[in-house]
Design an enzyme around this catalytic site. Structure first.
Site, mmCIF file in Angstrom:
data_model
loop_
_atom_site.group_PDB
_atom_site.id
_atom_site.type_symbol
_atom_site.label_atom_id
_atom_site.label_comp_id
_atom_site.label_asym_id
_atom_site.label_seq_id
_atom_site.Cartn_x
_atom_site.Cartn_y
_atom_site.Cartn_z
ATOM 1 N N HIS A 249 0.804 -1.214 0.000
ATOM 2 C CA HIS A 249 0.000 0.000 0.000
ATOM 3 C C HIS A 249 0.844 1.274 0.000
ATOM 4 O O HIS A 249 0.439 2.283 -0.571
ATOM 5 C CB HIS A 249 -1.005 -0.046 1.159
ATOM 6 C CG HIS A 249 -2.062 -1.082 0.947
ATOM 7 N ND1 HIS A 249 -2.083 -2.283 1.620
ATOM 8 C CD2 HIS A 249 -3.100 -1.125 0.070
ATOM 9 C CE1 HIS A 249 -3.096 -3.018 1.180
ATOM 10 N NE2 HIS A 249 -3.734 -2.341 0.243
ATOM 11 N N ASP B 1 -10.744 -2.617 1.674
ATOM 12 C CA ASP B 1 -10.124 -2.926 2.966
ATOM 13 C C ASP B 1 -9.628 -1.680 3.693
ATOM 14 O O ASP B 1 -9.249 -1.747 4.855
ATOM 15 C CB ASP B 1 -8.992 -3.950 2.787
ATOM 16 C CG ASP B 1 -7.932 -3.477 1.802
ATOM 17 O OD1 ASP B 1 -7.740 -2.252 1.661
ATOM 18 O OD2 ASP B 1 -7.297 -4.337 1.162
ATOM 19 N N ASP C 131 -16.238 0.923 -3.872
ATOM 20 C CA ASP C 131 -16.013 -0.529 -3.863
ATOM 21 C C ASP C 131 -17.353 -1.208 -4.093
ATOM 22 O O ASP C 131 -18.370 -0.829 -3.519
ATOM 23 C CB ASP C 131 -15.404 -0.975 -2.529
ATOM 24 C CG ASP C 131 -14.926 -2.429 -2.585
ATOM 25 O OD1 ASP C 131 -13.698 -2.633 -2.605
ATOM 26 O OD2 ASP C 131 -15.771 -3.352 -2.611
ATOM 27 N N ASP D 288 -20.623 -0.252 -8.869
ATOM 28 C CA ASP D 288 -19.774 -0.716 -9.955
ATOM 29 C C ASP D 288 -18.962 0.498 -10.421
ATOM 30 O O ASP D 288 -19.524 1.509 -10.834
ATOM 31 C CB ASP D 288 -20.683 -1.236 -11.082
ATOM 32 C CG ASP D 288 -19.897 -1.810 -12.247
ATOM 33 O OD1 ASP D 288 -19.003 -1.124 -12.751
ATOM 34 O OD2 ASP D 288 -20.210 -2.947 -12.641
ATOM 35 N N ASP E 55 -7.293 0.084 -7.749
ATOM 36 C CA ASP E 55 -6.762 -1.105 -7.072
ATOM 37 C C ASP E 55 -7.762 -2.247 -7.236
ATOM 38 O O ASP E 55 -8.416 -2.665 -6.281
ATOM 39 C CB ASP E 55 -6.528 -0.762 -5.593
ATOM 40 C CG ASP E 55 -5.733 -1.851 -4.874
ATOM 41 O OD1 ASP E 55 -5.178 -2.726 -5.554
ATOM 42 O OD2 ASP E 55 -5.695 -1.820 -3.627
#
Lengths: 540, 500
Positions: free
Chosen positions: B265, B289, B309, B343, B361
């Site tokens: 990261h 996360d 996300d 999405d 990511d």
């Protein structure tokens, strides 16, 4: 279980019964849950068939225009587009349906827009200049429209994976049947592909392609034109081909592009399909099929289109043409008087509409057949699963089916998460003739059941996934390129047009293709502009 | 006599399809989501059914007795199949494929025997055309029932091991039922009866203890303690802990290990963001996360972060679990952060916003859906959302293991009109990992990193942008939506790495 013991058994069932649907519907009739809801739509045949009965109101109003265009399919819209681009705005387009677009119209629901008919455009060859200009105007073709291989907007190029074929219980990549096909048969595929590649390269001494799109630009080499007298199947046999997969693919191509089996399609037309384009099978498509192209053309005609307008009588005078038009929504008729007439409706209507019949036109129309089509849009709560083989593609074809498979409307969406979708199932009634259309007239429920039975073979869960099934019926979708119809002289008088009248429908070409309709529309407009004395830059 | 046998055709057909689906699902679950797994399992199964059908002509003697015995055997093998395979996989992955295909072959042969036998039994009573029609219809209806039930009810609620046991029990019960119905026509009743009881008892006990068994096996699989496991609408989320190491797996692919995720990261965020002192608005695509957000929050000038996300369960889990919150430093609770569960493609198409720095990511491009997130179309779309002086960073798989894939992503960004600066970092859990910075103007690595870091420091930076010969640039075609060549290249390259 179903898949394995079934696959062989089912193919036999399929051959034994005239329709797989009947067999499956019969054995599942007790257990079957109710059909998902949906509608039956189609060409406005109630209005269209009023042409046969002369009980329409007498015109009560007269309108004048320099040009009247009868029919708002791609031919009529292309004519309007070219007139408007050349600064001629004094025209009226008369459309029988509630919306222009013809075979290129679309439906829309909460999940996705979806085609009601034509759903893709192969990358047009250089010869299709008008079509390329249109694509450039819409920003989809980028750079020089006359380049050998122009760049296209990725959003409209069909995304990968493009096509797959369901055969022997497995989804294979591409449409050429390869699974379990011996090398000797695949060698025939290669020989055929080499032969059509040769025809694609072939030029006559005047530099014309053997098979051009638009077909009017093709070579007139008598040896090539003679192919129009054969059927595609006879041509294959004559060339010594025997591979069943090749016959299947060629027949599929004829049914897909012409709504006609290879046993009835002119060999010239069948070879034209394979030899008229240079792209590597790439196509432009969108969730709404080709409706974006129709819309792009229609922008030019904005404000000059009369919808629900049935032209029921045309009389050609020396200096002007008179069209009597029934406005269905208002239940009254008007008279449109125009100096120039562009007939962009199917030719089979001519005997019903023209006050004075010309024998050469009637002779040209005699024996013409139109292929009916059924288009089913299935709204699904999730994408159908792939039990074995390649993942869901844009075009998904079933080998052992009288239908043409389905395309996925949401395929071009920029989205990566799973979501509900609409799939569009196509069936050309290639075995039906105009006089014998019982199947076409089936109810919505009968068609819905037939669609489900066809798709249940690769997708047993389809019935559970389907939340709607909307059936769209085209009674006269495409003129059939039967042997002799393309180069037997029948098209000549329509191609030539006449004083005060031009013909702009794909029927004039004899092939129901977007590029042909577009070419005929633009050509009719350019001749009309010349007669009106308006200067223009040719798009052809 | 006819109706019970037809009912058993229905059950037998359901069971037959169920074992096929379970084996296919298990193979793709354990070995990865490759289409290859599913289609080879189904292929072998269908082939085996063909062998079974062919062998059926050699089955002679009392057909009812043979049928009952075959049912018991199918029940036993099919019922225990998922559990056995699962156990075997956790013990040793090597012979797993042999066992998988062996078992599939065996069950397929037995299932292939069933329908021909039933037809021969019924032939005495029913006309052939009726017989074919009825038996095959029930066969297909049974198959339909399971194909619908399996994904909707059985797999999510019962799990694979218990679903298999359930169908095993059904097969055994068909055997018991047939035994009872036809007791008059069968000789050695006592032996068959004892066999039925034994099989049913074994499967029932298995069904009772399946839950314990699965968690034991799963723990064995991960070799770590499972602290959280769930299936969201989009993926299987498993968090494990062993000693002081926490790991996240999505669909059994390792996403991070707490031991070295800081390397990943830091490498993802700092080379780009440290060179953008004016960055105010940052967008993170994927990364539910919260680890990337943790790094971004170190920059006081960043005023707002948007995290997009797909999976709400991911962002909820990493906002709520104390263990996971500790890892991301409570980043997901920051008042500067806005979480959007959507999405990314759809969201970007609809949103008018622009950002100074965008972190993409996403999971690796292992299928056509994910491949869209690495396409020229996506990178052009992204351009509309990046400020003139802004920059994006893309995680782009391993330039060492998937060299062509990595350089394909670079070529794709360039084809979309970006200037690229590719770099790489060693993350021991993953190996050499690749990233790509892209902007409208040339990138120069920053001379200082203004925030606290453990791995990305100014003196270490230049080396990250240097690619040794084994990872150096190779020619690659851009990944366009109409060819999606990246998905093929990626599958080929990682397939090679994972092959034993």
């Amino acid at each position: 279980m179903g898949q394995g013991a079934g696959a062989l058994m089912r193919r036999r069932d399929f051959l034994a019964a005239t329709s797989a649907a009947a067999a499956l519907a019969a054995c599942g009739s007790k257990a079957a849950p109710p059909l998902p809801p949906g509608t039956l739509s189609g060409a406005n045949d109630v209005l269209g068939h009023r042409l046969r009965r002369p009980d329409l109101p007498v015109p009560t109003e007269t309108r004048r225009a320099a040009v009247a265009i009868v029919g708002g399919g791609i031919g009529g819209l292309s004519a309007a587009w070219k007139l408007a681009r050349s600064g001629c705005d004094d025209f009226l387009l008369l459309e029988m349906e509630s919306e222009a677009g013809g075979n290129s119209r679309a439906g829309r629901n909460e999940v996705s827009a979806h085609p009601l008919g034509a759903h893709y455009l192969p990358l047009p060859p250089r010869e299709a200049r008008a079509t390329r200009q249109l694509l450039a105007e819409l920003g989809v073709l980028q750079g020089d429209p006359d380049a050998a291989h122009p760049a296209y907007d990725e959003k409209y190029l069909c995304h990968a994976p493009q096509e797959r074929l369901y055969t022997n219980g497995y989804w294979q990549e591409g449409l050429w049947p390869t699974l379990g096909v011996p090398a000797t048969e695949r060698a025939q595929y290669a020989r055929f592909q080499d032969a059509v590649a040769g025809l694609r390269q072939r030029r006559d001494p005047a530099g014309r392609r053997a098979f051009a799109l638009p077909l009017a630009l093709s070579s007139r080499d008598p040896q090539l034109l003679a192919l129009d007298r054969l059927t595609m199947r006879d041509w294959l046999l004559g060339e010594g081909y025997t591979a069943p997969g090749l016959f299947w693919l060629v027949d599929y191509a004829c049914r897909d592009d012409y709504g006609t089996a290879a046993t009835q399609t002119s060999a010239w037309a069948g070879l034209h399909y394979f030899a008229c384009r240079d792209g590597e099978g790439q196509v432009l498509t969108a969730p709404e099929g080709n409706a974006w192209l129709a819309r792009g053309l229609a922008r030019a005609a904005a404000g000059r289109v009369l919808q629900n307008a049935l032209v029921f009588r045309v009389e050609q005078g020396r200096k002007e043409s008179v069209c009597d038009v029934y406005l269905a929504a208002e239940n009254r008729s008007i008279r449109v008087i125009a100096r120039e007439l562009i007939w962009a409706a199917p030719q089979f209507l001519i005997p019903h509409v023209f006050a004075a019949q010309r024998p050469e036109w009637l002779a040209g129309i005699r024996g013409a057949e139109y292929a009916p089509w059924i288009v089913a849009n299935l709204t699904l709560s999730a994408a159908p699963q792939t039990r074995a083989g390649q993942p869901l593609a844009w075009d998904n074809v079933l080998h052992d089916s009288a239908a043409l498979g389905y395309v996925v409307a949401t395929h071009q969406q920029l989205r990566y998460a799973p979501a509900p979708t609409v799939i569009t199932w196509y069936r050309a009634l290639h075995e039906e003739t105009a006089g014998h259309q019982r199947q076409l007239l089936q109810s919505r429920d009968a068609w819905a059941a037939q669609v489900l039975a066809d798709l249940a073979r690769p997708h047993p869960e389809i019935r559970e996934l389907a939340t709607r099934i909307d059936i769209h019926r085209h009674a006269h979708a495409m003129i059939r390129p039967l042997p002799g119809r393309l180069w037997g002289g029948r098209r000549r008088d329509f191609e030539r047009g006449g004083a005060g009248i031009q013909f702009a429908h794909a029927d004039v070409s004899g092939l129901s293709l977007f590029e042909e309709a577009n070419y005929r529309g633009v050509l009719a407009a350019e001749r009309t502009l010349a007669r009106l004395g308006v200067s223009f830059a040719s798009s052809l | 006599m006819q109706r019970p046998l037809l009912v058993s055709v229905f059950i037998v057909a359901s069971c037959g399809l169920a074992y096929e689906l379970i084996a296919g699902a298990l193979a793709s679950y354990l070995l990865g989501d490759s289409v290859m797994q599913f289609s080879t399992v189904i292929g072998v199964y269908l082939f085996a059914m063909g062998i079974g059908s062919w062998l059926s002509k050699h089955v002679v003697g009392n057909l009812l007795v043979r049928f009952i015995q075959i049912e018991l055997l199918v029940g036993l093998l099919g019922g225990l199949s998922a559990g056995l395979l699962f156990l075997l996989f956790t013990l040793h992955a090597g012979p797993f494929r042999f066992a998988l295909y062996g078992l599939v072959l065996l069950i397929g042969i037995l299932v292939g025997l069933e329908i021909p036998l039933i037809m021969r039994i019924l032939k005495r009573e029913v006309a052939f055309k009726e017989l074919v029609a009825q038996v095959l219809s029930f066969d297909y209806i049974g198959a339909l029932a399971v194909s619908v039930l399996f994904p909707l009810l059985l797999a999510p609620h019962l799990g694979l091991v218990r679903s298999a046991l359930l169908f095993g029990l059904l097969n055994a019960l068909v055997a018991a039922w047939a035994l009872w119905l036809f007791r008059a026509q069968i000789g050695a009743l006592a032996v068959l009866r004892a066999q039925c009881v034994a099989v049913i008892a074994l499967l029932a006990v298995g069904f009772g203890f399946a839950g314990t068994f699965v968690s034991l096996a799963e723990a064995n699989l991960y070799n770590e303690d499972i602290v959280h496991a769930e299936s969201s609408a989009y993926q299987r989320i498993v968090v494990t802990r062993w000693r002081d190491e926490t790991r996240l797996y999505l669909n059994h692919n390792l996403q991070f290990s707490s031991r070295d995720e800081y390397r990943y990261h830091e490498a993802l965020v700092h080379p780009g963001l440290a060179a953008l002192p004016g960055a105010r608005n940052v967008l993170v695509l994927g990364g539910g996360d919260g680890m990337a957000v943790r790094e971004i929050l170190k920059y006081p000038q960043v005023e707002s972060i948007t995290l997009v996300d797909l999976d709400p369960r991911m962002t909820e889990l990493f906002s709520q679990s104390p263990l996971l919150r500790e890892l991301n430093g409570g980043a997901l609770a920051s008042p500067k952060l806005r979480i959007v569960n959507a999405d990314a493609l759809q969201w970007l198409e609809a949103s008018p916003e622009t950002f100074d720095f965008v972190v993409a990511d996403f999971p690796d491009p292992s299928n056509h859906s994910l491949g869209k997130l690495y396409s020229t179309a996506f990178y052009r779309l992204l351009k509309q959302h990046v400020a003139e002086t802004g920059r994006i960073v893309v995680q782009a798989t391993s330039p060492l293991y998937a060299r062509e894939s990595f350089w394909t992503v670079v070529a794709t960004l360039e084809a979309a009109g970006w200037q690229t600066a590719p770099y790489h970092a060693l993350v021991p859990s993953f190996g050499e990992w690749g990233f790509i910075l892209a902007s409208r103007r040339e990138y120069r690595p920053p001379t200082t990193i203004p925030v606290a870091t453990r791995f990305v420091t100014p003196d270490a930076l230049p080396a990250l942008f240097h690619f040794p010969a084994d990872m150096a640039r190779i020619p690659a075609e851009p990944n366009r939506l109409d060819n999606q060549n990246l998905v093929r290249v990626f599958e080929r390259e990682w397939g090679r790495v994972q092959a034993p």
